[in-house]
Design an enzyme around this catalytic site. Structure first.
Site, mmCIF file in Angstrom:
data_model
loop_
_atom_site.group_PDB
_atom_site.id
_atom_site.type_symbol
_atom_site.label_atom_id
_atom_site.label_comp_id
_atom_site.label_asym_id
_atom_site.label_seq_id
_atom_site.Cartn_x
_atom_site.Cartn_y
_atom_site.Cartn_z
ATOM 1 N N SER B 17 54.234 32.837 30.163
ATOM 2 C CA SER B 17 54.934 31.571 29.901
ATOM 3 C C SER B 17 54.567 30.538 30.960
ATOM 4 O O SER B 17 54.286 29.376 30.639
ATOM 5 C CB SER B 17 56.453 31.789 29.921
ATOM 6 O OG SER B 17 56.840 32.726 28.953
ATOM 7 N N ARG B 40 60.124 26.436 36.483
ATOM 8 C CA ARG B 40 61.174 27.347 36.010
ATOM 9 C C ARG B 40 62.177 26.602 35.127
ATOM 10 O O ARG B 40 62.687 27.151 34.154
ATOM 11 C CB ARG B 40 61.865 28.069 37.179
ATOM 12 C CG ARG B 40 62.835 29.158 36.714
ATOM 13 C CD ARG B 40 63.134 30.195 37.775
ATOM 14 N NE ARG B 40 61.968 30.994 38.100
ATOM 15 C CZ ARG B 40 61.504 32.022 37.370
ATOM 16 N NH1 ARG B 40 62.150 32.405 36.278
ATOM 17 N NH2 ARG B 40 60.415 32.669 37.732
ATOM 18 N N HIS B 43 60.524 26.290 31.871
ATOM 19 C CA HIS B 43 60.549 27.620 31.258
ATOM 20 C C HIS B 43 61.886 27.877 30.565
ATOM 21 O O HIS B 43 61.958 28.496 29.501
ATOM 22 C CB HIS B 43 60.290 28.653 32.368
ATOM 23 C CG HIS B 43 60.383 30.079 31.945
ATOM 24 N ND1 HIS B 43 61.424 30.890 32.333
ATOM 25 C CD2 HIS B 43 59.592 30.838 31.163
ATOM 26 C CE1 HIS B 43 61.250 32.098 31.810
ATOM 27 N NE2 HIS B 43 60.146 32.084 31.098
#
Lengths: 211, 211
Positions: B17, B40, B43
């Site tokens: 990812s 993050r 994500h």
């Protein structure tokens, strides 16, 4: 610099938010039946893309409300989604939420099969052998496992909330759910999340208990 | 119709990812120091707007990592944000997370003062009188209360993560935090959420424990 705050009473913040969302939707027409769900997801994300992303299977609202009135339990793929579900609305309806991701048997099964814990937790949900609503906000692997279990005739959830977020197999896993003969609410594309899953569950709970 | 799934091992999904996110960022240049945090959050949300939304006070990363190494505790405004924080990373660092929203004294204080429970829970956090990182993913009223407590000299958190989502006073509350002489990470605008708050905390935890 002085920052101007809008004066809104604590108990009125949510209603005011929904007013603003309705204003900003302007002439964009939502299906009245699903508007409380779509608006609650926008309330949770401040992201109007969900107007187009959210798709509903035929009569899904009737199915979902019937299931909640019959005290179907809710199973989530993350602790976070479970934590976001309104406890007092659940209590009103006599409904309970579960998450199996940290259960020892789930951890062991995931290791044994080389699958994710999220996928293994769906097997555990299927084995409960009771009416349930499954809400997936994080793991596309959980959605893929649900697809397999339904296709193999091993499970038929009352409702699949398929809103994982991310980049690996997220779009595909959601497309798979759209092919199933099971009531669903899916956020097409990459977006979603545990917060979105919880928001959809909450919208349904509020509709069911007339909050 | 057959859906093609990308074959990725469970333990490699997250890395894959992040690869995709890096690819899609293309030539957009992130500050290397903050890239693990920004990525993050992307994500967690599949929303690249955070590249522009996230703002960092000078040296905030050094402050945050120092605080975590000194076992600062983490206080969140929602149960959901707390539930999203990685327990094993916290354990590695000897760090703990708290949320006071349902505590009886917080509920009573909110009633007495006509404030929100989120705001009252910040008073409780301030009274702990120990180094802490406060992560607000939901309630702008919590951010406003933090602002007041800091301005009145009653509190100085090690770090304010100010990423509430929504429509009423969210933008303003974040602007107020940007004026404080306290380390902050803020998502400007309306977007954010409990998931974003947890993602930022996790990014910091992973940097601190070298995951």
């Amino acid at each position: 610099m002085e920052t101007k705050l809008e004066q809104v009473l604590p108990q009125e913040i949510e209603a005011r938010s929904f007013e603003i969302i309705t204003e900003e939707l302007g002439s964009r027409k939502l299906d009245e039946k699903y508007a409380p769900i779509v608006k609650r997801v926008i309330h949770t994300t401040a992201d109007f893309e969900y107007v187009d992303n959210l798709v509903f299977s035929p009569n899904v609202l009737e199915h979902a409300l019937e299931a909640l009135k019959n005290k179907a339990c809710i199973v989530t793929d993350t602790k976070m989604a479970k934590a976001g579900i309104n406890a007092s609305a659940m209590q009103k309806l006599g409904v309970e939420a579960y998450n199996f991701i940290s259960d020892e048997d789930v951890v062991q099964q995931a290791k044994a099969l080389g699958s994710t814990r999220s996928a293994a937790s769906m097997d555990k949900a299927a084995e409960l052998n009771r009416p349930l609503i499954v809400a997936v906000g994080n793991a596309p692997t959980a959605l893929v496992r649900i697809y397999e279990l339904v296709q193999e005739g091993k499970w038929k959830p009352e409702l699949i909330i398929g809103v994982p977020v991310g980049f690996v197999n997220v779009v595909q896993a959601k497309e798979m759910i759209l092919q199933l003969p099971v009531p669903y609410i899916v956020a097409k594309g990459r977006k979603g999340g545990s917060n979105v899953a919880a928001a959809i569950v909450n919208a349904l709970l509020y509709l069911a208990c007339g909050r």
